[in-house]
Enzyme design. Sequence first.
Site, PDB file in Angstrom:
ATOM      1  N   GLU A  96       0.697  -1.122   0.029  1.00 24.08           N
ATOM      2  CA  GLU A  96       0.272   0.329   0.362  1.00 24.08           C
ATOM      3  C   GLU A  96       0.676   1.023  -0.059  1.00 24.08           C
ATOM      4  O   GLU A  96       0.596   2.756  -0.733  1.00 24.08           O
ATOM      5  CB  GLU A  96      -0.383   0.086   0.986  1.00 24.08           C
ATOM      6  CG  GLU A  96      -2.459  -1.476   0.934  1.00 24.08           C
ATOM      7  CD  GLU A  96      -2.541  -1.246  -0.251  1.00 24.08           C
ATOM      8  OE1 GLU A  96      -2.581  -0.821  -0.827  1.00 24.08           O
ATOM      9  OE2 GLU A  96      -3.385  -2.563  -0.014  1.00 24.08           O
ATOM     10  N   HIS A 108       1.593   2.271  -3.413  1.00 23.64           N
ATOM     11  CA  HIS A 108       0.836   2.829  -4.284  1.00 23.64           C
ATOM     12  C   HIS A 108       0.756   4.302  -3.747  1.00 23.64           C
ATOM     13  O   HIS A 108       0.512   4.912  -4.444  1.00 23.64           O
ATOM     14  CB  HIS A 108      -0.625   2.158  -3.538  1.00 23.64           C
ATOM     15  CG  HIS A 108      -1.172   0.860  -4.299  1.00 23.64           C
ATOM     16  ND1 HIS A 108      -1.279   1.079  -5.769  1.00 23.64           N
ATOM     17  CD2 HIS A 108      -1.490  -0.505  -3.905  1.00 23.64           C
ATOM     18  CE1 HIS A 108      -1.210  -0.298  -5.810  1.00 23.64           C
ATOM     19  NE2 HIS A 108      -1.428  -1.054  -4.775  1.00 23.64           N
TER      20      HIS A 108
HETATM   21 ZN   LIG Z   1      -2.579  -3.124  -5.307  1.00 20.48          ZN
END
Ligand SMILES: [Zn+2]
Length: 602
Positions: free
Chosen positions: A392, A395
């Site tokens: 995460e 991202h």
């Molecule tokens: Zn992902």
Amino acid sequence: MAKDRSQISPEDQWDVASLYPDMAAWGKDFSDTVPSTSPRWPELLSYKGRLKESPEILKAALELSFNLSRKLSKLYSYAHLRHDEEITLDAHKTAYNKILAAYHDFSQESSWFDPELLEIEDDILSKFLKSPTLAPYRFHIEKSIRVKQHMLSHEGEELLARAGKALQAPSKAFSAINDADFKFPQVDDQQGGKHELTLGSYGLYIRDTDRVLRKNTFKQLHAKYGRYENTLCELLNGQVQAHVFNAKSRHYHSCLEAALFPKNVDKAVYHSLIKAVNDNMHVLHQYVELREKVLDIGKLHLYDMYVPLMPSADIRLPYNEAEDIVIESVAPLGEEYQNLLRKGFKEQRWVDRYENKNKRSGAYSSGCYDSNPYILMNYKKLLKDVFTLAHEAGHSMHSLLSHTHQPYHYGDYPIFLAEVASTFNETLLMNLMLDRAKTKEERIYLINEKIEDLRGTLFRQTMFAEFELWIHEMSEQDIPLTPKLLSDYYLELNRRYFGERIVIDDEAAAEWSRIPHFYYNFYVYQYATGISAALALADRVCKGGKQERDDYLSFLKAGCSRYPIDILKSAGVDMRSSQPVTAAIGKFGSLVTQLGKELGIK
Ligand SMILES: [Zn+2]
């Protein structure tokens, strides 16, 4: 039992107050941005019919539309994050539904925009595209009008739009039968204990160390689908026919071309993926052989492919240590990147760390152009949670860098690129953890996790991509799809991917009928290309110097300012060639060899 959110220390919660101090402030901004009268944004409608008047008018209309969308996405972000903190809380649910309704109205009131842009005559548009006024929006306009040569007359377009709703019936019916109507039988474990089989529990039981439970789970789930093979075949056939109808109406040569052309993804990307995997299938067969030796339960069946080879290494990491190791792992990306991530974790409090009562499950990275790239987690100290945080964070840093370096309309990265940055960071973490692993068990566990990740993302998704292409090609040649045809081909694919050593039970033939992604129109290949690109780039950065690192950072900063394949090319990986996929399979192969050595098996 999970705690109430009020018992969670604010230090462990994300800092959404940097977006709005509270719900009241959100409500005030909502009223200012979303008028209660209809149409809600008459100034936007005032441009209708005027886009081709001048570059200045078109620019003003684009800016108005982007500004509105930017404000709405800020409102959406806050409501969405607050909603997920405690999904049962009425005040948050109301706010969330209000912004969803506003979004719906916005898309209705701006739905004329793209069709009108597409209707501007070529000579006028090419003059517009040369004008300095529209320079900041040139690529955006080019992207929007890319499909122009496949547009029909006004009448034709209207007809297609009206047919659209009817053509959604197969996917809606599949979802209804799959997610709601189907009930699965209870399955027995070795001791005769009964287990409730659902689509959710399937994933758990198929990994269970109890072989009887695995077998019953696999056989009974697929037998259920098998009993409905005629209906499920007709639904899939309906979906494929809808794609054929659309492709033919718009004068594409094939369904594949119709799906890839609007995104400017070359068909070679799809074909290279399938070819590279097929050319190197022996590597997957070697893994099957290794599993057979390690598990030592005679011939393997498909339902033996998911059980872990080593029980989860018992490593527990407190959350703060997880943050520290994730920060440490991104060192190859340079100090600036590392400092931004540290600041995000430690000062800006991007992460909502722990589970609380009624919090949304799972994990994600989410935010908007004007917010931090927040991360929702349900951190439980397990090794897999540490990898989730790395994923995460990948991202979030991608969002942060794209938002910082691009204007709003180029700030979001496209789906094709989405999983590259997250997988890249998981790879960096894996490298660090393997370096650090103190025991053999730890190393085996880590290597096996990576192997399983690649098997599920690279091999399995490519097998799906191959099946998807084949059913479309059959239909394009007017060969009717029947349950027998689909099942025979699906078994043949399984045989090719898993090799001769494994037993493929008859029930496996029905698996094609339960995969929702076959209704998505050529989507799954992106999982396989994404992980291949990420591995190739991680390898390039770790072995390279400043240039290779800067190339990668330029990809993170690019948002959607160019086509995804071009962005990856500048970062150092050409997805039109089969090289990145071949390299990823090579990596898989060397992990299998490494695992064999650790286990003392040749
Ligand atoms: Zn992902």
